[in-house]
Design a protein around this motif. Structure first.
Motif, PDB file in Angstrom:
ATOM      1  N   PRO A 186     -58.984  52.860  18.025  1.00 38.39           N
ATOM      2  CA  PRO A 186     -58.924  52.640  19.471  1.00 38.39           C
ATOM      3  C   PRO A 186     -59.378  51.231  19.835  1.00 38.39           C
ATOM      4  CG  PRO A 186     -60.007  54.714  18.956  1.00 38.39           C
ATOM      5  CD  PRO A 186     -59.857  53.986  17.671  1.00 38.39           C
ATOM      6  N   ALA A 187     -58.905  50.751  20.984  1.00 42.04           N
ATOM      7  CA  ALA A 187     -59.279  49.408  21.421  1.00 42.04           C
ATOM      8  C   ALA A 187     -60.776  49.298  21.651  1.00 42.04           C
ATOM      9  CB  ALA A 187     -58.521  49.048  22.701  1.00 42.04           C
ATOM     10  N   ALA A 188     -61.390  50.382  22.086  1.00 40.32           N
ATOM     11  CA  ALA A 188     -62.841  50.401  22.303  1.00 40.32           C
ATOM     12  C   ALA A 188     -63.419  51.667  21.703  1.00 40.32           C
ATOM     13  CB  ALA A 188     -63.155  50.332  23.806  1.00 40.32           C
ATOM     14  N   GLY A 189     -64.533  51.517  21.015  1.00 34.33           N
ATOM     15  CA  GLY A 189     -65.174  52.681  20.429  1.00 34.33           C
ATOM     16  C   GLY A 189     -64.405  53.229  19.242  1.00 34.33           C
ATOM     17  N   TYR A 190     -64.577  54.515  18.992  1.00 32.09           N
ATOM     18  CA  TYR A 190     -63.905  55.137  17.859  1.00 32.09           C
ATOM     19  C   TYR A 190     -63.302  56.489  18.223  1.00 32.09           C
ATOM     20  CZ  TYR A 190     -68.330  57.774  17.294  1.00 32.09           C
ATOM     21  OH  TYR A 190     -69.434  58.565  17.496  1.00 32.09           O
ATOM     22  N   GLY A 191     -62.970  56.647  19.506  1.00 38.57           N
ATOM     23  CA  GLY A 191     -62.332  57.885  19.947  1.00 38.57           C
ATOM     24  C   GLY A 191     -63.286  59.039  20.117  1.00 38.57           C
TER      25      GLY A 191
ATOM     26  N   PRO B  20     -70.586  53.029  15.646  1.00 36.28           N
ATOM     27  CA  PRO B  20     -71.730  53.184  14.736  1.00 36.28           C
ATOM     28  C   PRO B  20     -71.413  52.654  13.341  1.00 36.28           C
ATOM     29  CG  PRO B  20     -70.673  55.299  15.139  1.00 36.28           C
ATOM     30  CD  PRO B  20     -70.021  54.321  16.056  1.00 36.28           C
ATOM     31  N   GLU B  21     -72.459  52.443  12.569  1.00 35.85           N
ATOM     32  CA  GLU B  21     -72.296  51.845  11.244  1.00 35.85           C
ATOM     33  C   GLU B  21     -71.467  52.717  10.318  1.00 35.85           C
ATOM     34  OE1 GLU B  21     -72.225  49.235   8.301  1.00 35.85           O
ATOM     35  OE2 GLU B  21     -72.929  48.860  10.360  1.00 35.85           O
ATOM     36  N   TRP B  22     -71.592  54.043  10.422  1.00 37.11           N
ATOM     37  CA  TRP B  22     -70.825  54.898   9.514  1.00 37.11           C
ATOM     38  C   TRP B  22     -69.334  54.778   9.756  1.00 37.11           C
ATOM     39  CZ3 TRP B  22     -67.698  58.870  11.262  1.00 37.11           C
ATOM     40  CH2 TRP B  22     -67.919  59.330  12.563  1.00 37.11           C
TER      41      TRP B  22
ATOM     42  N   ARG C 249     -64.083  52.217   8.029  1.00 36.80           N
ATOM     43  CA  ARG C 249     -62.973  51.294   8.274  1.00 36.80           C
ATOM     44  C   ARG C 249     -62.893  50.214   7.196  1.00 36.80           C
ATOM     45  NH1 ARG C 249     -63.213  50.511  14.908  1.00 36.80           N
ATOM     46  NH2 ARG C 249     -62.637  52.652  15.395  1.00 36.80           N
ATOM     47  N   ARG C 250     -64.042  49.753   6.718  1.00 40.53           N
ATOM     48  CA  ARG C 250     -64.035  48.768   5.634  1.00 40.53           C
ATOM     49  C   ARG C 250     -63.434  49.383   4.364  1.00 40.53           C
ATOM     50  NH1 ARG C 250     -69.119  46.998   8.008  1.00 40.53           N
ATOM     51  NH2 ARG C 250     -70.268  48.535   6.765  1.00 40.53           N
ATOM     52  N   GLU C 251     -63.831  50.605   4.063  1.00 36.69           N
ATOM     53  CA  GLU C 251     -63.298  51.284   2.886  1.00 36.69           C
ATOM     54  C   GLU C 251     -61.799  51.520   3.015  1.00 36.69           C
ATOM     55  OE1 GLU C 251     -65.559  54.825   2.510  1.00 36.69           O
ATOM     56  OE2 GLU C 251     -67.376  53.801   1.773  1.00 36.69           O
ATOM     57  N   ARG C 252     -61.356  51.898   4.231  1.00 35.33           N
ATOM     58  CA  ARG C 252     -59.930  52.129   4.462  1.00 35.33           C
ATOM     59  C   ARG C 252     -59.130  50.837   4.290  1.00 35.33           C
ATOM     60  NH1 ARG C 252     -56.535  55.982   3.767  1.00 35.33           N
ATOM     61  NH2 ARG C 252     -55.586  54.263   2.611  1.00 35.33           N
TER      62      ARG C 252
END
Length: 250
Positions: free
Chosen positions: A148-153, A50-52, A57-60
């Motif tokens: 994670p390789a797929a999704g966000y856990g 999702p966008e959030w 991740r961009r902020e990190r």
């Protein structure tokens, strides 16, 4: 007792999944003792980012660059969730985790894959505690390991919160139909076991109007019904209605 049925396709978490799941269980706990929390969705819900999460991740990434170049200093050292080692930057923490803990885990898994039969079962039992600590460390925050390789856990974080997560087929309404069957089993099971259905509470997290029928059945059998949603489309079928946004925010 309260049984929570979570339509993940319709109501995915908009915050950290573990936090949302714990707040959901806390809210439902106001109606009785939470016996089970079941969340269903097709595989797309678990591989979609999702966008959030993308924004986090961009902020990190920007923060990592600023720390690496020394333009900002973290208020406190980063601490490894597995061994407690302190690192100056988040990138140092990721490097430490990959070089030490991921490598050690890789060796354990490689040895496990070489074993069969009773020897495999014995070794798997011996490393179970280490595997549990490793998974907990991986899910402790984005600063510990790479995404994670797929999704966000999503599934792992919900299971960490005690949620029973099920993946259904990609057919239209597959999650809804599976969730309805689970709800019906709970409703009819209360009567079949000799107990009073009126002592049970069915808590549904969804705005899908297709659940109206099973909620009506629950009320006919004197089960209390709680709906957590956004649109209020199922409010008339419930004894209590809560805002999904309010529940997520705590």
């Amino acid at each position: 007792t309260v049984s929570i049925f979570w339509d993940l396709d319709n109501k995915p978490p908009a915050l950290a999944p573990f936090t949302v799941a714990m707040r959901l269980k806390s809210a439902a706990g106001a109606f009785g003792c939470v016996r089970e929390t079941i969340a269903l969705a097709n595989r797309h819900a678990f591989i979609h980012i999702p966008e959030w999460v993308r924004e986090q991740r961009r902020e990190r990434k920007i923060l990592d660059i600023l720390e690496k170049t020394g333009r900002i200093q973290p208020p406190a050292p980063y601490e490894c969730n597995l061994c407690g080692r302190k690192c100056k930057t988040n990138l140092d923490l990721k490097k430490h985790f990959k070089q030490l803990h991921e490598r050690e885990r890789g060796k354990r898994i490689a040895r496990l894959n070489q074993l069969t039969g009773k020897r495999r079962a014995k070794f798997q039992s011996a490393i179970a505690a280490k595997e549990q600590r490793y998974r907990a460390a991986c899910s402790g925050g984005m600063g510990t390991t790479a995404p994670p390789a797929a999704g966000y856990g999503l599934a792992a974080e919900l299971r960490r919160a005690g949620v029973s997560v099920r993946t259904v087929s990609d057919k239209p309404d597959a999650a809804d139909e599976a969730l309805k069957r689970r709800m019906e089993a709970t409703i009819f099971g209360a009567e079949g076991s000799g107990g009073s259905a009126g002592e049970n509470c069915v808590c549904l997290v969804s705005d899908d109007s297709g659940f109206g029928g099973v909620l009506r059945d629950a009320r006919r059998r004197r089960a209390r019904t709680v709906v957590i949603g956004s649109s209020g489309s199922l409010r008339r079928y419930s004894d209590a209605w809560l805002s999904w946004e309010d529940v997520m925010s705590g």
